[in-house]
Design an enzyme around this catalytic site. Structure first.
Site, short mmCIF file in Angstrom:
data_model
loop_
_atom_site.label_atom_id
_atom_site.label_comp_id
_atom_site.label_asym_id
_atom_site.label_seq_id
_atom_site.Cartn_x
_atom_site.Cartn_y
_atom_site.Cartn_z
N ASP A 41 -0.32 5.22 0.82
CA ASP A 41 -0.61 6.21 1.86
C ASP A 41 -0.67 5.56 3.24
O ASP A 41 -1.43 4.62 3.46
CB ASP A 41 -1.95 6.90 1.59
CG ASP A 41 -1.95 7.67 0.28
OD1 ASP A 41 -1.08 8.53 0.11
OD2 ASP A 41 -2.82 7.39 -0.57
N ASP B 226 -1.55 -0.68 5.99
CA ASP B 226 -1.67 0.03 7.27
C ASP B 226 -3.08 0.02 7.83
O ASP B 226 -3.32 0.64 8.87
CB ASP B 226 -1.22 1.49 7.09
CG ASP B 226 -2.22 2.33 6.31
OD1 ASP B 226 -2.75 1.82 5.30
OD2 ASP B 226 -2.46 3.48 6.69
N ASP C 264 0.84 -1.19 0.00
CA ASP C 264 0.00 0.00 0.00
C ASP C 264 0.89 1.25 0.00
O ASP C 264 2.08 1.17 0.31
CB ASP C 264 -0.91 -0.04 1.24
CG ASP C 264 -1.76 1.19 1.39
OD1 ASP C 264 -2.49 1.52 0.44
OD2 ASP C 264 -1.69 1.83 2.46
#
Length: 233
Positions: free
Chosen positions: A19, A183, A17
């Site tokens: 961001d 995240d 991922d």
């Protein structure tokens, strides 16, 4: 001893991922949204308010921000207002992209580690592809990835498993040997549904919820945590 999920010899590829996982982009979001709201004649918004809204794509972010700033006035978000906000946000984000963001500590070293172990790397993000690729290039991370798929690359975004399934097909790897590193619960839910093992970082956004409460195979404080486990250990 670390769990086996940290042993990179178990994987052929990693889907990562963007961001909140590789780059702290909260500053970019806040700057672009602030410019958007100012252009629309609406009140500003704080980083603390924006953070839990990040991670589900630009449409969700803009809708959430408009609902938040309109709530005190009891105004209703209209399709016309959203369209104006969307156009403004796209314009301003393109200008600020990467300027208020920073690569998280350990990310570059971790990517070097993954590459040295022969893992094929893909970046999958809900950020639009036209924003994701320039950001990776600006931060010097683009060279690590074989492919970058943004939130507009497929019919559905994470937490739907489609982006992960399609990426595994592109790489020619089995989901069981393709690590998802993210995240948030979006990443974990997509990985579970796709059949990929998933590890989450502790420092990301995760919609304002504790990341350790998410159903994942492991949690790390930095990408370099993988380097503490030798193959076969």
């Amino acid at each position: 001893m670390k769990p086996l999920v940290f042993d990179l010899s178990r994987y052929d590829a990693a889907i990562i991922d963007l961001d909140g996982t590789m780059v702290d982009t909260l500053g970019d979001f806040v700057a672009a949204l602030g410019l958007m709201l100012n252009e629309l004649g609406l009140p500003g918004i704080t980083a603390e308010t924006v953070e839990p809204m990040v991670g589900k794509g630009s449409e969700h972010l803009i809708s959430s921000v408009l609902d938040h700033v309109l709530a005190p006035t009891v105004a209703v978000r209209t399709a016309s207002l959203f369209d104006r906000a969307w156009t403004s946000y796209q314009y301003h984000y393109r200008l600020v992209n990467g300027r208020q963001s920073a690569v998280f500590p350990g990310v570059r070293e971790g990517l070097e580690l993954f590459r040295s172990r022969g893992l094929r790397l893909a970046c999958i993000t809900n950020k639009p592809t036209d924003f994701a690729r320039p950001l990776l290039a600006a931060k010097g991370l683009d060279g690590f990835f074989e492919v970058v798929f943004g939130g507009d690359a497929f019919e559905r975004k994470k937490p739907d498993p489609m982006p992960l399934v399609k990426t595994c097909e592109y790489l020619g790897t089995s989901p069981a040997r393709t690590l998802m590193l993210g995240d948030s619960s979006n990443d974990a839910r997509a990985a579970r549904a796709a059949g990929c093992p998933v590890v989450l970082v502790t420092y990301g956004y995760n919609h304002g919820e504790p990341v350790r409460d998410v159903d994942a195979d492991g949690v790390i404080d930095a990408f370099t945590d993988f380097g503490s486990v030798r193959a076969g250990a």
